[in-house]
Design a protein around this motif. Structure first.
Motif, short mmCIF file in Angstrom:
data_model
loop_
_atom_site.label_atom_id
_atom_site.label_comp_id
_atom_site.label_asym_id
_atom_site.label_seq_id
_atom_site.Cartn_x
_atom_site.Cartn_y
_atom_site.Cartn_z
N LEU A 118 14.88 -10.62 11.48
CA LEU A 118 15.78 -9.66 10.85
C LEU A 118 16.07 -8.48 11.78
CD1 LEU A 118 14.21 -9.65 7.27
CD2 LEU A 118 16.26 -10.87 8.05
N LEU A 119 15.09 -8.11 12.59
CA LEU A 119 15.30 -7.07 13.59
C LEU A 119 16.26 -7.56 14.67
CD1 LEU A 119 11.56 -5.98 13.84
CD2 LEU A 119 13.40 -4.50 13.01
N LYS A 120 16.10 -8.80 15.08
CA LYS A 120 17.04 -9.39 16.05
C LYS A 120 18.45 -9.42 15.48
CE LYS A 120 15.70 -13.13 18.25
NZ LYS A 120 15.07 -14.46 18.49
N ALA A 121 18.56 -9.70 14.19
CA ALA A 121 19.88 -9.77 13.55
C ALA A 121 20.58 -8.42 13.57
CB ALA A 121 19.74 -10.27 12.12
N SER A 122 19.81 -7.33 13.61
CA SER A 122 20.40 -6.00 13.66
C SER A 122 21.14 -5.79 14.98
CB SER A 122 19.32 -4.93 13.51
OG SER A 122 19.80 -3.65 13.85
N GLY A 123 20.51 -6.18 16.08
CA GLY A 123 21.11 -5.97 17.40
C GLY A 123 20.85 -4.60 17.98
N ARG A 124 20.36 -3.66 17.18
CA ARG A 124 20.01 -2.32 17.66
C ARG A 124 18.90 -1.74 16.77
NH1 ARG A 124 24.64 1.91 15.65
NH2 ARG A 124 25.06 0.99 13.62
N ALA A 125 17.82 -2.48 16.70
CA ALA A 125 16.74 -2.14 15.77
C ALA A 125 15.70 -1.24 16.43
CB ALA A 125 16.07 -3.42 15.26
N SER A 126 14.95 -0.56 15.58
CA SER A 126 13.89 0.34 16.03
C SER A 126 12.61 0.04 15.26
CB SER A 126 14.30 1.80 15.79
OG SER A 126 13.24 2.69 16.09
N ILE A 127 11.53 -0.22 16.00
CA ILE A 127 10.20 -0.34 15.42
C ILE A 127 9.45 0.95 15.72
CG2 ILE A 127 7.99 -1.58 15.48
CD1 ILE A 127 9.57 -4.03 16.51
N ILE A 128 8.84 1.53 14.70
CA ILE A 128 8.05 2.75 14.88
C ILE A 128 6.65 2.47 14.36
CG2 ILE A 128 7.82 5.19 14.31
CD1 ILE A 128 10.91 5.09 13.69
N ASN A 129 5.68 2.52 15.26
CA ASN A 129 4.27 2.34 14.91
C ASN A 129 3.53 3.66 15.07
OD1 ASN A 129 4.65 -0.42 14.42
ND2 ASN A 129 4.27 -0.95 16.56
N PHE A 130 2.30 3.70 14.57
CA PHE A 130 1.53 4.94 14.62
C PHE A 130 0.26 4.74 15.42
CE2 PHE A 130 4.48 5.72 11.29
CZ PHE A 130 4.78 7.07 11.44
N ALA A 131 0.22 5.44 16.54
CA ALA A 131 -1.00 5.50 17.35
C ALA A 131 -1.78 6.73 16.91
CB ALA A 131 -0.64 5.54 18.83
N SER A 132 -2.48 7.34 17.82
CA SER A 132 -3.32 8.49 17.50
C SER A 132 -3.84 9.05 18.81
CB SER A 132 -4.50 8.06 16.61
OG SER A 132 -5.48 9.05 16.53
N ALA A 133 -4.27 10.30 18.78
CA ALA A 133 -5.00 10.82 19.94
C ALA A 133 -6.19 9.93 20.25
CB ALA A 133 -5.45 12.25 19.66
N ASN A 134 -6.74 9.29 19.20
CA ASN A 134 -7.89 8.42 19.38
C ASN A 134 -7.57 7.17 20.19
OD1 ASN A 134 -8.87 9.43 16.17
ND2 ASN A 134 -10.08 9.82 18.00
N ALA A 135 -6.28 6.90 20.44
CA ALA A 135 -5.91 5.77 21.29
C ALA A 135 -6.23 6.06 22.75
CB ALA A 135 -4.42 5.46 21.14
N ALA A 136 -6.37 7.35 23.09
CA ALA A 136 -6.60 7.72 24.49
C ALA A 136 -7.84 8.56 24.69
CB ALA A 136 -5.38 8.48 25.02
N HIS A 137 -8.29 9.26 23.65
CA HIS A 137 -9.39 10.20 23.79
C HIS A 137 -10.43 10.00 22.69
CE1 HIS A 137 -6.99 12.55 26.65
NE2 HIS A 137 -6.00 12.46 25.79
N ALA A 138 -11.70 10.09 23.04
CA ALA A 138 -12.74 10.17 22.03
C ALA A 138 -12.77 11.61 21.50
CB ALA A 138 -14.09 9.80 22.61
N LEU A 139 -13.09 11.77 20.23
CA LEU A 139 -13.18 13.09 19.63
C LEU A 139 -14.65 13.39 19.34
CD1 LEU A 139 -11.89 15.62 18.40
CD2 LEU A 139 -11.68 14.36 16.25
N GLU A 140 -15.17 14.43 19.99
CA GLU A 140 -16.58 14.77 19.82
C GLU A 140 -16.90 15.00 18.35
OE1 GLU A 140 -19.89 18.00 21.48
OE2 GLU A 140 -17.76 18.24 21.96
#
Length: 243
Positions: A118-140
């Motif tokens: 269905l995203l391909k059918a759009s031809g100009r689609a946007s996927i938005i996911n949610f990362a976090s600071a925790n994807a790159a840094h440990a939090l003490e």
């Protein structure tokens, strides 16, 4: 052109599917997308336009088959649904570890795979996911082992989706929120009174975030204004990860 793009109705005519739309950031994004003219299908385990267990492969396939039959395409897929167990490694069970990875990774993979045609059918689609600071840094002081692994996985997955989607006009990006005031985080602050000051001490901008702060960034990524943006990770965290 710039004035037209920046004004109201920036998502006019777009079909948007938002998971985790029953509360928090997902609900805030759903409200803002509607204000900007999108046709929004909010999905959650309960309390949304479509109730669905997003970790159930068959249920997710049925959900997007129904959306496809009704709308024919998906222009925006925002994956805000997530759940996790927070525990130190010595205390975390293998079941909790696996459940968290399901709640951070599978819950993004299954809707994205089901929506891909269905995203391909759009031809100009946007996927938005949610990362976090925790994807790159440990939090003490944060018992976030499985959560860190999951969000790191989302970040890597999204870069791959950007590459795979590019030939089909599909962009994929992540937003990495800072501390956002939701029902869940308000309860956390009530149980840990010192948390507010810890968060503000880390923030360059001495305010706490709200779902609308994430919704504004998501609206830009979802819109044609961001047509040249893919594979990116946008920090919306009051500068907390910039120093």
């Amino acid at each position: 052109m710039a004035d037209r793009l920046a004004g109201p109705g920036r998502l006019m005519g777009k079909v948007a599917v938002l998971t985790g739309a029953g509360n928090g950031i997902g609900a805030g994004c759903a409200e803002h997308f509607r204000e900007q003219g999108a046709t929004v299908i909010g999905v959650d385990i309960s309390g949304a336009d479509r109730d669905c267990d997003l970790t159930d492969e068959a249920a997710v396939a049925d959900l997007f088959a129904a959306i496809g039959a009704e709308h024919g395409r998906v222009d925006i897929l925002l994956n805000a649904a997530a759940f996790a167990t927070f525990a130190w490694i010595e205390e975390m069970t293998y079941a909790q570890w696996k459940r968290t990875l399901v709640g951070e990774l599978d819950i993004v993979f299954l809707p994205t795979r089901a929506a891909w045609g269905l995203l391909k059918a759009s031809g100009r689609a946007s996927i938005i996911n949610f990362a976090s600071a925790n994807a790159a840094h440990a939090l003490e002081g944060s018992a976030a082992l499985a959560h860190c692994a999951g969000k790191g996985g989302v970040l890597a997955m999204t870069r791959q989706l950007a590459m795979e989607g590019a030939p089909h006009g599909i962009r994929a990006n992540t937003i990495a929120p800072g501390f956002i005031l939701t029902a869940a985080t308000r309860a956390h602050m009530e149980s840990e009174p010192a948390l507010r000051e810890k968060v503000l001490a880390k923030n360059m901008v001495k305010v706490l975030g709200e779902p609308q702060d994430i919704a504004h960034a998501a609206t830009w990524l979802a819109s044609d204004e961001a047509r040249y943006v893919t594979g990116a990770n946008i920090a919306v965290d009051a500068g907390a990860t910039a120093w």
